[in-house]
Design an enzyme around this catalytic site. Structure first.
Site, PDB file in Angstrom:
ATOM      1  N   GLY A 117       3.499   5.852   8.573  1.00 54.03           N
ATOM      2  CA  GLY A 117       4.896   6.110   8.229  1.00 54.03           C
ATOM      3  C   GLY A 117       5.778   4.918   8.523  1.00 54.03           C
ATOM      4  O   GLY A 117       6.804   4.727   7.887  1.00 54.03           O
ATOM      5  N   ASN A 118       5.387   4.092   9.519  1.00 57.30           N
ATOM      6  CA  ASN A 118       6.099   2.838   9.784  1.00 57.30           C
ATOM      7  C   ASN A 118       5.844   1.810   8.693  1.00 57.30           C
ATOM      8  O   ASN A 118       6.618   0.852   8.549  1.00 57.30           O
ATOM      9  CB  ASN A 118       5.662   2.229  11.118  1.00 57.30           C
ATOM     10  CG  ASN A 118       6.385   2.793  12.318  1.00 57.30           C
ATOM     11  OD1 ASN A 118       5.773   3.270  13.267  1.00 57.30           O
ATOM     12  ND2 ASN A 118       7.712   2.741  12.296  1.00 57.30           N
ATOM     13  N   SER A 119       4.770   1.971   7.944  1.00 58.91           N
ATOM     14  CA  SER A 119       4.392   0.971   6.940  1.00 58.91           C
ATOM     15  C   SER A 119       5.555   0.642   6.014  1.00 58.91           C
ATOM     16  O   SER A 119       6.191   1.538   5.451  1.00 58.91           O
ATOM     17  CB  SER A 119       3.219   1.475   6.105  1.00 58.91           C
ATOM     18  OG  SER A 119       2.055   1.571   6.883  1.00 58.91           O
TER      19      SER A 119
ATOM     20  N   ASP B  72       0.429  -7.678   1.353  1.00 51.54           N
ATOM     21  CA  ASP B  72       0.756  -6.259   1.549  1.00 51.54           C
ATOM     22  C   ASP B  72       2.263  -6.037   1.503  1.00 51.54           C
ATOM     23  O   ASP B  72       2.851  -5.390   2.380  1.00 51.54           O
ATOM     24  CB  ASP B  72       0.182  -5.738   2.867  1.00 51.54           C
ATOM     25  CG  ASP B  72       0.232  -4.200   2.926  1.00 51.54           C
ATOM     26  OD1 ASP B  72       0.311  -3.572   1.862  1.00 51.54           O
ATOM     27  OD2 ASP B  72       0.193  -3.648   4.050  1.00 51.54           O
TER      28      ASP B  72
ATOM     29  N   HIS C 298       0.818  -1.221   0.000  1.00 50.83           N
ATOM     30  CA  HIS C 298       0.000   0.000   0.000  1.00 50.83           C
ATOM     31  C   HIS C 298       0.849   1.267   0.000  1.00 50.83           C
ATOM     32  O   HIS C 298       0.332   2.355  -0.251  1.00 50.83           O
ATOM     33  CB  HIS C 298      -0.971   0.001   1.190  1.00 50.83           C
ATOM     34  CG  HIS C 298      -0.352   0.226   2.533  1.00 50.83           C
ATOM     35  ND1 HIS C 298       0.053  -0.807   3.348  1.00 50.83           N
ATOM     36  CD2 HIS C 298      -0.070   1.364   3.202  1.00 50.83           C
ATOM     37  CE1 HIS C 298       0.548  -0.299   4.470  1.00 50.83           C
ATOM     38  NE2 HIS C 298       0.486   1.022   4.407  1.00 50.83           N
TER      39      HIS C 298
END
Length: 345
Positions: free
Chosen positions: A142-144, A67, A38
């Site tokens: 933001g950690n994604s 993901d 994403h």
């Protein structure tokens, strides 16, 4: 462990045709970076910031079922890729999350444990169901795409998201200790099937997409030691890549609303850029404090003689960019040429 892993963790700037965002990622091989699906899906430009500089990236693989996504970078980031753990961690095992939460420009570390091994997660009612691990480590936007590491520095998973809890008044709030992680065995499977594949095309914005321009690499040099110089260079690279590829809508996202009003519209601004390409950016100095800075940039461009100053096909510019920090990164708020028109290369 965090000190050893730091050179392999990147901040990812993502431009789409109508917005701009960011995420995290980590090196898994030569010129290869893994992040969340994403984060990379729908990107028209991807620019990565790492301890040694800034580089552009392309998408190699996307998998919404896990993901996860794989990017290929123009520049080599480090020769020490983070190893993927071949099996699931134990329930209760200590882990750490590294990345760039809440759009910070500084790598952040949070620790916790594996609190669940199999959780069916569905972010979108019409989207796929992900078999995720659960961690009580603090996770924020933001950690994604960032890595989740065990005490040996192995990647046990990739940050996917966290659970939202709908309160009594109907407003969603993050549920504490419910972070979702894509397990490393799934990442290893994807890496193996993707690593030798050719790049996927980035999203094309508008009708002016220039495939030859998209293949051009902008050379970036940072001579300033100001802590924000790299961040500003990354934003200027996104802007230049948009111009080079004809994705003017993506380049437009790097301008403040005030600058956009000054230029009128993306159509009128881009009319004179049809044959223009950025080839090099050199950050000489950064002045100012807080969220407003002025950066002296030496910019090299190539263009047709019809669009070049006094018929120049290669131009050297000195530009003072006024930069303003905003959601997603630094935006161009003004541009002045203190030394006058460009000189021929």
């Amino acid at each position: 462990m965090a000190k050893s892993a730091k050179p392999a963790i990147v901040r990812i700037d993502v431009a789409t045709c109508d917005s701009r965002g960011m995420g995290s990622g980590f090196v898994v091989g030569d010129h290869l970076v893994m992040t969340a699906n994403h984060v990379a899906a729908g990107a028209s430009a991807l620019t990565l910031q790492f301890p040694g500089g800034v580089t552009r990236a392309r998408v190699v693989g996307l998998d919404p079922q896990t993901d996860s996504a794989l990017l290929r970078t123009d520049a080599a980031i480090t020769n020490r890729a983070l190893p993927l753990k071949p099996n699931l961690p134990d329930l209760g095992e200590s882990v750490a999350v590294l990345g760039f939460p809440l759009e910070t420009y500084e790598l952040r570390f949070t620790d916790g444990s594996v609190s669940g091994l199999h959780q069916n997660v569905k972010y979108d009612p019409n989207g796929p169901e992900i078999d995720a691990m659960v961690t009580d480590s603090a996770i924020n936007p933001g950690n994604s795409g960032g890595p989740v590491l065990d005490r040996q520095g192995q990647v046990v998973g990739l940050v996917s998201g966290h659970r939202l809890w709908v309160s009594g008044d109907g407003s969603p709030e993050p549920a504490q200790g419910q972070g979702y992680v894509v397990p490393s065995p799934d990442l290893a499977t994807n890496l193996e099937r993707w690593r030798s594949k050719p790049d996927l095309p980035l999203v094309k914005c508008g009708e002016t997409y220039d495939a030859a321009g998209a293949d051009r690499t902008i050379q970036v040099n940072i001579d300033s030691d100001d802590p924000v110089a790299q961040d500003i260079a990354r934003s200027l690279s996104v802007h230049g890549d948009g111009i080079n590829s004809g994705n003017y809508e993506a380049a437009w996202q790097v301008l403040t609303s005030r600058m956009q009003r000054t230029l009128g519209s993306v159509e009128s601004w881009s009319a004179a850029l049809a044959t223009s390409y950025w080839t090099a950016i050199a950050i000489e100095r950064v002045t100012g404090t807080g969220d407003v800075r002025v950066v002296r940039v030496h910019l090299k461009t190539e263009q047709s003689s019809d669009h070049g100053y006094h018929g120049q096909t290669c131009s050297d510019w000195t530009i003072d960019y006024g930069m303003r920090q905003s959601r997603g990164g630094w935006l161009i708020d003004s541009a002045k040429t203190p030394e006058g028109p460009p000189t021929a290369c």
